[in-house]
Write a protein that holds these residues in place. Structure first.
Motif, mmCIF file in Angstrom:
data_model
loop_
_atom_site.group_PDB
_atom_site.id
_atom_site.type_symbol
_atom_site.label_atom_id
_atom_site.label_comp_id
_atom_site.label_asym_id
_atom_site.label_seq_id
_atom_site.Cartn_x
_atom_site.Cartn_y
_atom_site.Cartn_z
ATOM 1 N N LEU A 109 -54.233 -33.429 -21.342
ATOM 2 C CA LEU A 109 -53.149 -33.993 -20.550
ATOM 3 C C LEU A 109 -52.187 -34.801 -21.414
ATOM 4 O O LEU A 109 -50.968 -34.752 -21.229
ATOM 5 C CB LEU A 109 -53.700 -34.865 -19.426
ATOM 6 C CG LEU A 109 -54.365 -34.134 -18.265
ATOM 7 C CD1 LEU A 109 -55.041 -35.127 -17.332
ATOM 8 C CD2 LEU A 109 -53.350 -33.308 -17.507
ATOM 9 N N LEU A 110 -52.712 -35.553 -22.348
ATOM 10 C CA LEU A 110 -51.859 -36.348 -23.234
ATOM 11 C C LEU A 110 -51.098 -35.467 -24.223
ATOM 12 O O LEU A 110 -49.971 -35.776 -24.601
ATOM 13 C CB LEU A 110 -52.714 -37.369 -23.996
ATOM 14 C CG LEU A 110 -53.296 -38.500 -23.158
ATOM 15 C CD1 LEU A 110 -54.232 -39.355 -24.002
ATOM 16 C CD2 LEU A 110 -52.175 -39.364 -22.563
ATOM 17 N N LYS A 111 -51.719 -34.393 -24.628
ATOM 18 C CA LYS A 111 -51.092 -33.482 -25.598
ATOM 19 C C LYS A 111 -49.971 -32.658 -24.941
ATOM 20 O O LYS A 111 -48.955 -32.392 -25.561
ATOM 21 C CB LYS A 111 -52.163 -32.552 -26.162
ATOM 22 C CG LYS A 111 -51.754 -31.854 -27.438
ATOM 23 C CD LYS A 111 -52.957 -31.236 -28.119
ATOM 24 C CE LYS A 111 -53.194 -29.840 -27.565
ATOM 25 N NZ LYS A 111 -54.252 -29.129 -28.297
ATOM 26 N N ASN A 112 -50.142 -32.296 -23.705
ATOM 27 C CA ASN A 112 -49.192 -31.451 -22.999
ATOM 28 C C ASN A 112 -48.728 -32.126 -21.704
ATOM 29 O O ASN A 112 -49.080 -31.673 -20.622
ATOM 30 C CB ASN A 112 -49.811 -30.095 -22.654
ATOM 31 C CG ASN A 112 -50.280 -29.341 -23.874
ATOM 32 O OD1 ASN A 112 -49.619 -29.357 -24.894
ATOM 33 N ND2 ASN A 112 -51.444 -28.723 -23.777
ATOM 34 N N PRO A 113 -47.928 -33.196 -21.822
ATOM 35 C CA PRO A 113 -47.488 -33.848 -20.571
ATOM 36 C C PRO A 113 -46.551 -32.931 -19.797
ATOM 37 O O PRO A 113 -45.726 -32.226 -20.358
ATOM 38 C CB PRO A 113 -46.764 -35.111 -21.051
ATOM 39 C CG PRO A 113 -46.402 -34.837 -22.467
ATOM 40 C CD PRO A 113 -47.374 -33.827 -22.994
ATOM 41 N N SER A 114 -46.645 -32.936 -18.470
ATOM 42 C CA SER A 114 -45.815 -32.056 -17.642
ATOM 43 C C SER A 114 -44.590 -32.764 -17.153
ATOM 44 O O SER A 114 -44.554 -33.847 -16.753
ATOM 45 C CB SER A 114 -46.596 -31.557 -16.430
ATOM 46 O OG SER A 114 -47.822 -31.009 -16.825
#
Length: 115
Positions: A110-115
């Motif tokens: 989630l931290l690596k790929n924030p939406s």
């Protein structure tokens, strides 16, 4: 010779497990062991069966399976040496650690790929 670890969590072998693996008497295992009543941790001796480090001289002797196999092969001259390490039984701690790891991995994603 098959070397099988005992059921302790570290996979180390007790004197009884070494006795069974080497097909020797308990007294023989103690004679082979690199021990001294006054010193709980002696320097490595390639002609002896070297136990794992102990915190106290009264701690039980435990041996790493690789050390037992080395001793059997190099000192006793046993030609065929097989080490079989059995996985410890699954515990609640293992399950909890696995769940924590999964949660941390999902947070990382989630931290690596924030939406």
């Amino acid at each position: 010779m098959d070397v099988e670890t005992s059921s302790n969590p570290q996979g180390l072998m007790s004197v009884e497990a070494v006795q069974k693996a080497l097909n020797r008497s308990r007294a023989s295992v103690y004679r082979y062991a690199n021990t001294d009543p006054e010193n709980s941790n002696l320097p490595y001796d390639p002609q002896k069966l070297n136990p794992e480090l102990r915190l106290d001289k009264d701690d039980p002797l435990l041996f790493h399976p690789n050390e037992v196999a080395r001793f059997a092969k190099d000192v006793l001259g046993i030609k065929q040496v097989t080490i079989e390490i059995q996985q410890p039984a699954e515990t609640v701690t293992h399950e909890l650690l696995r769940a924590i790891l999964a949660e941390l991995q999902s947070i990382h994603e989630l931290l690596k790929n924030p939406s």
